[in-house]
Scaffold this active site. Structure first.
Site, PDB file in Angstrom:
ATOM      1  N   ASP A  62       1.902   5.158  -0.240  1.00 16.88           N
ATOM      2  CA  ASP A  62       1.266   6.376   0.259  1.00 16.88           C
ATOM      3  C   ASP A  62       0.974   7.352  -0.874  1.00 16.88           C
ATOM      4  O   ASP A  62       1.455   7.195  -2.005  1.00 16.88           O
ATOM      5  CB  ASP A  62       2.182   7.079   1.265  1.00 16.88           C
ATOM      6  CG  ASP A  62       2.330   6.312   2.565  1.00 16.88           C
ATOM      7  OD1 ASP A  62       1.415   5.544   2.886  1.00 16.88           O
ATOM      8  OD2 ASP A  62       3.355   6.501   3.238  1.00 16.88           O
ATOM      9  N   TYR A  66      12.247  -1.173  -2.350  1.00 18.91           N
ATOM     10  CA  TYR A  66      11.939   0.226  -2.646  1.00 18.91           C
ATOM     11  C   TYR A  66      13.213   0.941  -3.080  1.00 18.91           C
ATOM     12  O   TYR A  66      14.317   0.597  -2.625  1.00 18.91           O
ATOM     13  CB  TYR A  66      11.367   0.934  -1.404  1.00 18.91           C
ATOM     14  CG  TYR A  66       9.922   0.586  -1.120  1.00 18.91           C
ATOM     15  CD1 TYR A  66       8.897   1.382  -1.609  1.00 18.91           C
ATOM     16  CD2 TYR A  66       9.591  -0.532  -0.362  1.00 18.91           C
ATOM     17  CE1 TYR A  66       7.566   1.070  -1.348  1.00 18.91           C
ATOM     18  CE2 TYR A  66       8.268  -0.849  -0.102  1.00 18.91           C
ATOM     19  CZ  TYR A  66       7.259  -0.043  -0.594  1.00 18.91           C
ATOM     20  OH  TYR A  66       5.952  -0.348  -0.346  1.00 18.91           O
ATOM     21  N   ARG A  99      10.921   6.112   4.176  1.00 17.37           N
ATOM     22  CA  ARG A  99      11.080   7.568   4.135  1.00 17.37           C
ATOM     23  C   ARG A  99      11.731   8.109   5.402  1.00 17.37           C
ATOM     24  O   ARG A  99      12.521   9.059   5.356  1.00 17.37           O
ATOM     25  CB  ARG A  99       9.727   8.234   3.884  1.00 17.37           C
ATOM     26  CG  ARG A  99       9.187   7.987   2.481  1.00 17.37           C
ATOM     27  CD  ARG A  99       7.723   8.386   2.354  1.00 17.37           C
ATOM     28  NE  ARG A  99       7.517   9.796   2.650  1.00 17.37           N
ATOM     29  CZ  ARG A  99       6.319  10.356   2.796  1.00 17.37           C
ATOM     30  NH1 ARG A  99       5.223   9.595   2.679  1.00 17.37           N
ATOM     31  NH2 ARG A  99       6.210  11.633   3.064  1.00 17.37           N
ATOM     32  N   ARG A 136       0.845  -1.189   0.000  1.00 18.61           N
ATOM     33  CA  ARG A 136       0.000   0.000   0.000  1.00 18.61           C
ATOM     34  C   ARG A 136       0.883   1.244   0.000  1.00 18.61           C
ATOM     35  O   ARG A 136       1.315   1.715   1.062  1.00 18.61           O
ATOM     36  CB  ARG A 136      -0.916   0.007   1.232  1.00 18.61           C
ATOM     37  CG  ARG A 136      -1.933  -1.117   1.231  1.00 18.61           C
ATOM     38  CD  ARG A 136      -2.796  -1.058   2.494  1.00 18.61           C
ATOM     39  NE  ARG A 136      -3.826  -2.087   2.486  1.00 18.61           N
ATOM     40  CZ  ARG A 136      -4.713  -2.263   3.463  1.00 18.61           C
ATOM     41  NH1 ARG A 136      -4.665  -1.470   4.522  1.00 18.61           N
ATOM     42  NH2 ARG A 136      -5.615  -3.214   3.381  1.00 18.61           N
TER      43      ARG A 136
END
Length: 245
Positions: A52, A111, A198, A50
């Site tokens: 953002d 990622y 992040r 999921r």
């Protein structure tokens, strides 16, 4: 009832994230409406992760079930036709093997975070990467990143509103590499918590600026306190780059 597995890329700008939400358009909703457009069937599209609001994907994986049995390449082309003009593209579609679940069957997710380290503003990459004007020491960032490898309680790098059951995760890869003005941070784990990547990037930026040391990153990790970590890096530089099964 065949299950279709699709690999998708999308530009996260303009979406409220992957998940269907009431406050705006999610990538999931855009795909579900595209499937309805070509098949006449209301489906739920399940994603491997999921992302953002504002986060992009180069290889998100998802699945959905249909009552009809179109060819996989027909599914790919039909979804791409009906999802327009949204910045979403189905790169590949195939009939999934028995028991496949895009989220539950995944063994790791990767990622990639993109930083452009230069004084000049961005033109072509605006909204697709993070411009950092101050000079960053990518080698120091990479050395500090090694502290976070392995199995840890990552509470320091967890969003306050994260709904994950446990903050304990195993980080298999975290590397920082520079190529000219471009700095790429690559992270791989079976799963990540909300904002974890992040928050790690924002912390490593402090190291790159010379404000933090590797020891500071280690102390922040052991503190198990979000307030002891670095800032949250902007969503624009983050990409879901790979899902392994």
């Amino acid at each position: 009832m065949p299950r279709y597995r699709i690999t998708i890329e999308y530009d996260g700008r303009g979406f409220v994230g992957w998940q269907r939400q009431k406050n705006g358009l999610g990538v999931q909703q855009a795909l579900e409406e595209a499937v309805l457009g070509f098949s006449g069937e209301e489906v739920t599209v399940f994603g491997a992760g999921r992302t953002d609001s504002g986060v992009h994907a180069a290889a998100q994986v998802a699945h959905f079930d249909l009552n009809s049995e179109p060819r996989a390449d027909t599914v790919r082309d039909a979804v791409n036709f009906h999802v327009k003009p949204h910045p979403v593209s189905v790169l590949m579609a195939r009939v999934a093997e028995d028991g496949f679940d895009a989220r539950l069957s995944a063994t790791s997710r990767s990622y990639r975070y993109l930083i452009v380290n230069r004084r000049a503003p961005l033109t072509f990459g605006r909204g697709l990467m993070w411009r950092v004007a101050v000079a960053l020491d990518a080698a120091a960032m990479n050395e500090a990143a090694k502290v976070l490898l392995g199995r840890h309680d990552f509470t320091t790098f967890r969003a306050v509103k994260c709904q994950a059951i446990s903050p304990v995760k195993t980080l298999d890869r975290l590397e920082v590499a520079r190529d000219g003005e471009a700095i790429t941070i690559t992270a791989r784990a079976r799963s990540f918590m909300h904002h974890q990547v992040r928050n790690m990037v924002g912390t490593l930026k402090l190291v790159g600026e010379g404000k933090w040391t590797t020891a500071d990153v280690r102390s922040a990790l052991h503190a198990k306190d979000r307030a002891k970590g670095g800032p949250t890096a902007p969503a624009c530089g983050l990409y879901l780059s790979r899902v392994d099964y």
